[in-house]
Scaffold this motif. Structure first.
Motif, short mmCIF file in Angstrom:
data_model
loop_
_atom_site.label_atom_id
_atom_site.label_comp_id
_atom_site.label_asym_id
_atom_site.label_seq_id
_atom_site.Cartn_x
_atom_site.Cartn_y
_atom_site.Cartn_z
N MET A 1 35.38 55.63 32.86
CA MET A 1 36.59 54.88 33.18
C MET A 1 37.82 55.47 32.50
SD MET A 1 37.37 52.24 35.01
CE MET A 1 38.83 51.23 35.30
N PHE A 2 37.62 56.07 31.34
CA PHE A 2 38.76 56.62 30.59
C PHE A 2 39.48 57.73 31.36
CE2 PHE A 2 35.27 59.37 29.39
CZ PHE A 2 35.84 60.64 29.32
N ASN A 3 38.80 58.34 32.34
CA ASN A 3 39.41 59.41 33.13
C ASN A 3 40.31 58.90 34.25
OD1 ASN A 3 38.41 61.77 31.91
ND2 ASN A 3 36.40 61.47 32.87
N SER A 4 40.23 57.61 34.56
CA SER A 4 40.98 57.07 35.69
C SER A 4 42.42 56.73 35.27
CB SER A 4 40.30 55.83 36.23
OG SER A 4 40.29 54.80 35.26
N GLU A 5 43.32 56.71 36.24
CA GLU A 5 44.71 56.37 35.95
C GLU A 5 44.85 54.86 35.86
OE1 GLU A 5 49.20 57.30 37.72
OE2 GLU A 5 47.42 58.26 38.57
N PRO A 6 45.60 54.35 34.87
CA PRO A 6 45.78 52.90 34.76
C PRO A 6 46.47 52.34 36.01
CG PRO A 6 46.56 54.02 32.78
CD PRO A 6 46.31 55.08 33.81
N SER A 7 46.14 51.12 36.36
CA SER A 7 46.82 50.45 37.46
C SER A 7 47.57 49.25 36.91
CB SER A 7 45.83 50.02 38.55
OG SER A 7 44.84 49.15 38.02
N TYR A 8 48.60 48.83 37.62
CA TYR A 8 49.48 47.77 37.13
C TYR A 8 49.72 46.73 38.21
CZ TYR A 8 50.35 51.50 33.78
OH TYR A 8 50.18 52.50 32.86
N THR A 9 50.06 45.53 37.76
CA THR A 9 50.40 44.46 38.69
C THR A 9 51.61 43.72 38.14
OG1 THR A 9 49.57 42.51 39.84
CG2 THR A 9 48.90 42.76 37.56
N THR A 10 52.41 43.13 39.01
CA THR A 10 53.59 42.38 38.59
C THR A 10 53.29 40.90 38.69
OG1 THR A 10 55.06 44.13 39.36
CG2 THR A 10 56.04 41.95 38.99
N THR A 11 53.42 40.21 37.56
CA THR A 11 53.19 38.77 37.52
C THR A 11 54.44 38.10 36.98
OG1 THR A 11 50.85 39.14 37.05
CG2 THR A 11 51.72 36.94 36.60
N GLY A 12 55.04 37.24 37.81
CA GLY A 12 56.28 36.60 37.39
C GLY A 12 57.36 37.62 37.13
N SER A 13 57.83 37.70 35.88
CA SER A 13 58.92 38.61 35.54
C SER A 13 58.45 39.87 34.84
CB SER A 13 59.93 37.89 34.63
OG SER A 13 59.29 37.49 33.44
N ALA A 14 57.12 40.04 34.72
CA ALA A 14 56.63 41.17 33.93
C ALA A 14 55.57 41.97 34.66
CB ALA A 14 56.05 40.66 32.60
N MET A 15 55.57 43.28 34.40
CA MET A 15 54.53 44.15 34.91
C MET A 15 53.42 44.22 33.86
SD MET A 15 54.78 48.05 36.34
CE MET A 15 54.83 48.84 34.72
N GLN A 16 52.17 44.06 34.31
CA GLN A 16 51.05 44.05 33.39
C GLN A 16 50.00 45.06 33.83
OE1 GLN A 16 49.88 39.91 33.77
NE2 GLN A 16 51.00 39.36 31.91
N VAL A 17 49.16 45.47 32.87
CA VAL A 17 48.03 46.33 33.18
C VAL A 17 47.00 45.51 33.94
CG1 VAL A 17 46.23 47.82 32.25
CG2 VAL A 17 48.43 47.67 31.09
N SER A 18 46.46 46.07 35.01
CA SER A 18 45.39 45.39 35.75
C SER A 18 44.06 45.65 35.03
CB SER A 18 45.33 45.91 37.19
OG SER A 18 46.51 45.61 37.88
N LYS A 19 43.80 44.87 34.01
CA LYS A 19 42.56 45.04 33.25
C LYS A 19 41.37 44.61 34.10
CE LYS A 19 43.85 42.46 29.80
NZ LYS A 19 43.89 41.75 28.50
N SER A 20 40.28 45.35 33.98
CA SER A 20 39.09 45.05 34.75
C SER A 20 38.13 44.19 33.94
CB SER A 20 38.38 46.35 35.16
OG SER A 20 37.10 46.06 35.70
N ALA A 21 37.84 42.99 34.44
CA ALA A 21 36.88 42.12 33.76
C ALA A 21 35.49 42.74 33.74
CB ALA A 21 36.84 40.76 34.46
N ARG A 22 35.15 43.51 34.79
CA ARG A 22 33.84 44.15 34.85
C ARG A 22 33.68 45.22 33.76
NH1 ARG A 22 32.60 46.48 40.43
NH2 ARG A 22 30.56 46.80 39.44
N VAL A 23 34.77 45.92 33.45
CA VAL A 23 34.71 46.93 32.39
C VAL A 23 34.45 46.26 31.05
CG1 VAL A 23 36.03 48.69 31.13
CG2 VAL A 23 36.18 48.57 33.62
#
Length: 336
Positions: A205-227
């Motif tokens: 997983m460390f080789n993959s590019e981080p993904s992001y999502t926008t929630t309300g007024s802030a952009m957050q990292v799309s953390k994976s619960a499965r990871v």
């Protein structure tokens, strides 16, 4: 290099500026480029801020030199506005990591306009960012002008260092807000981890590019619960701070434990570590399995207790960090 340097700094160490909104000429005519400061632009969902009057900022007053393009990254920008019937100001929003320009940028492509009589102006900006924290519903921080200087907001901006006592109080307030927000977000995420399917391997997983999502007024990292669930399974659902710590069995038939990102998985950290090492910090190597008490100790314990458990987990994961290409000192981890 400058981008990386300021992205990984604590709020107290960053250059910052306080910008006064909705006063001056705007207060009289209700026309000003700053009307868009606290709302995302619909074209790209980013934030573009104006500093009245005229938009010019003395970047050197931030204590840094602009790069050859005329801007500096990693600036803390705090927005305040006048309290009705008073000269005091209330903090209404802030940006942790802003790009600040020395001169106003013309935002024609952003399609932000103001009308002054028959004249239509494209709004300029000097601050841009992917995220913004609105403080609606959070306890207020009031800047009482009488405690500092009656004319402190005459030019509608205050630079770091002008009022050291205010700087200290303000940074403590913003740090408290971020801690509260992190804990609140984490509680929701831990629920997702418990419901996630415990299957598959995420060792690369460390080789993959981080993904992001926008929630309300802030952009957050799309953390994976499965990871995170995978990291708990690798640890045998035992607290890595103390394997003797027991909790209870979940509906999945395993001991309840929580996944904690040792390098905090914030947007700024995710961007900075991918820039520095091409590593996605939402990976098993950066996730430790902790019982709820040890997890809360990291977030809410005294400085001594926080540092004690962080140093213990740092030594536990140091070889893993090196294996995936992350170089981080204990001092840097403390600051993050």
């Amino acid at each position: 290099e400058q981008f990386i340097k300021y992205k990984t700094m604590s709020l107290a160490d960053r250059p910052f500026i306080i910008i006064d909104l909705n006063s001056g000429r705007y207060l009289e005519k209700h026309v000003g480029h700053e009307i868009y400061n606290l709302v995302p632009n619909p074209i790209d969902n980013r934030y573009y801020g104006y500093c009245p009057p005229f938009g010019n900022l003395d970047i050197r007053s931030l204590g840094v030199k602009p790069n050859r393009h005329g801007y500096v990254d990693g600036v803390l920008v705090v927005y305040v506005q006048k309290i009705s019937g008073s000269s005091d100001r209330e903090v209404v929003a802030f940006i942790e990591n802003a790009r600040v320009y020395a001169t106003p940028q013309l935002g024609e492509k952003l399609k932000r306009v103001v009308t002054n009589g028959e004249k239509v102006d494209y709004c300029k900006y000097v601050v841009e960012s992917d995220t913004l924290n609105l403080l609606d519903g959070y306890p207020r921080f009031i800047i009482r002008i009488s405690e500092y200087n009656t004319y402190m907001f005459r030019m509608q901006r205050v630079y770091k260092g002008k009022y050291p006592v205010l700087d200290k109080k303000l940074i403590e307030y913003l740090d408290d807000y971020l801690s509260f927000k992190t804990a609140d977000d984490d509680l929701s995420f831990q629920g997702q981890v418990q419901c996630a399917e415990d299957m598959g391997s995420f060792d690369n997983m460390f080789n993959s590019e981080p993904s992001y999502t926008t929630t309300g007024s802030a952009m957050q990292v799309s953390k994976s619960a499965r990871v995170s669930k995978y990291a708990l399974r690798k640890a045998g659902y035992k607290c890595e701070a103390d394997k003797c710590h027991a909790t209870f069995n979940t509906a999945k038939g395993v001991q309840y434990m929580e996944g904690h990102h040792l390098i905090p998985c914030t947007t700024s950290n995710a961007v900075a570590f991918y820039e520095r090492f091409c590593v996605n910090i939402d990976c098993p190597e950066n996730i430790v399995c902790l019982c709820p008490t040890c997890h809360r100790k990291i977030h809410f314990g005294s400085d001594v207790e926080k540092k004690g458990i962080i140093s213990q987990l740092y030594l536990l994961r140091l070889d893993e960090f090196k294996r995936i290409g992350i170089e981080i000192s204990l001092a840097e981890l403390y600051s993050l």
